[in-house]
Structure formats: structure tokens, C-alpha cells
Enzyme design. Sequence first.
Site, PDB file in Angstrom:
ATOM      1  N   GLY A  11       6.369  -1.339   8.225  1.00  0.00           N
ATOM      2  CA  GLY A  11       5.402  -2.297   7.703  1.00  0.00           C
ATOM      3  C   GLY A  11       4.312  -1.565   6.967  1.00  0.00           C
ATOM      4  O   GLY A  11       4.511  -0.481   6.427  1.00  0.00           O
ATOM      5  N   CYS A  12       3.133  -2.138   6.967  1.00  0.00           N
ATOM      6  CA  CYS A  12       1.993  -1.557   6.269  1.00  0.00           C
ATOM      7  C   CYS A  12       1.654  -0.191   6.848  1.00  0.00           C
ATOM      8  O   CYS A  12       1.528  -0.035   8.059  1.00  0.00           O
ATOM      9  CB  CYS A  12       0.794  -2.499   6.389  1.00  0.00           C
ATOM     10  SG  CYS A  12      -0.686  -1.836   5.631  1.00  0.00           S
TER      11      CYS A  12
END
Length: 178
Positions: A11-12
Site C-alpha cells: 500500500g502507501c
Amino acid sequence: MATEIATLGGGCFWCLEAVYQELKGVQHVESGYTGGQIPNPTYEAVCAGTTGHAEVVRLTFDPQEVSYREILEIFFTIHDPTTLNRQGNDVGTQYRSVIYYHSPEQQSVAKQVIAEMANVWDAPIVTELKPAETYYKAEDFHQNYFRQNPLQGYCAFVVAPKVAKFRQMFKDKLNSPR
């Protein structure tokens, strides 16, 4: 002292960076991009989903203090490895769950941990396992992002809960008392 490198996408990169900066034995964490087709990608291009890169963190760690296995166990605790190209509201191939291994030993450990985690999650694990590819450091404003912007909306509502979960579950692994 010999160090190792781990490169992970979950993810981020702000979420992973914030957690691994607090892990005992991790000497350096850097946000960046890997796994794509164009050289020197920008954040905007990666976010557009046209480069093929994943947002990743690259960790330099002391295997005498923290094992690669422990790094991966934390990785599978702080993100959802069962959602393809997505973490929460972050959607796109740049947010894929991926482990880029730097040696045959890391590949072997990663395969073992993925197999073990299959018994923990209710859905199939979609984490990719690939050899390390060309890595590009993200722009300077992405480095230490959570530390510099803890009250920013995304940090307060997405990153902070992951850091809190890490601190609670891995108290004995924190590099400084909290």
C-alpha cells in the site's frame, strides 16, 4: 557489522515507513518505487498507474538485531495481503502487496512466511514474490512523511492506527520505549 536490505510494498509507502522506522534493528528506511517499466518515475506518474511501479520501502537492517522473518511477520500484520492492488481506499497496481527479495535466502524465508500466513487470513494471500528490481528513491517530501506530518488527514486516519497497532503488538521490538 553486516547489514541486509529488504524491499516491501504494502500500500502507501508512508504507512510502512512509519512502522519500520520504529523497529529495533532497522537502521534506515527509505520510500521509493520499483517494479515498473520507465526510468526515474515521479510520484504523479506512479499514482497515475501508468509506470507499473509499486510504492515500496527499502529497509537497511542488522540481521543480528532483527531477522528478515520478523520483518515479514510485521509486514503481514500491518497491511492486508489479501486485497489485489488495494489497501483500503488506495486503489491501483502501485499499492500492490509485494516482497522483492535480494537473495535466495530471502526468497526462501518469504515463501515460508507466506505459506504460514495463509493460515492466518480468511482470504487467499495475493502478495507477489519477485526478485529485487531497479529501485528509485521517492521525492524528498515523501521521506519521513508521517514524522513530519502526523496531523495531516491521511496520516491521522490511516497511518497512525497502523503505527499504534504495531506499537501494541510488537512492544518488545520497538527501537525506543514509547
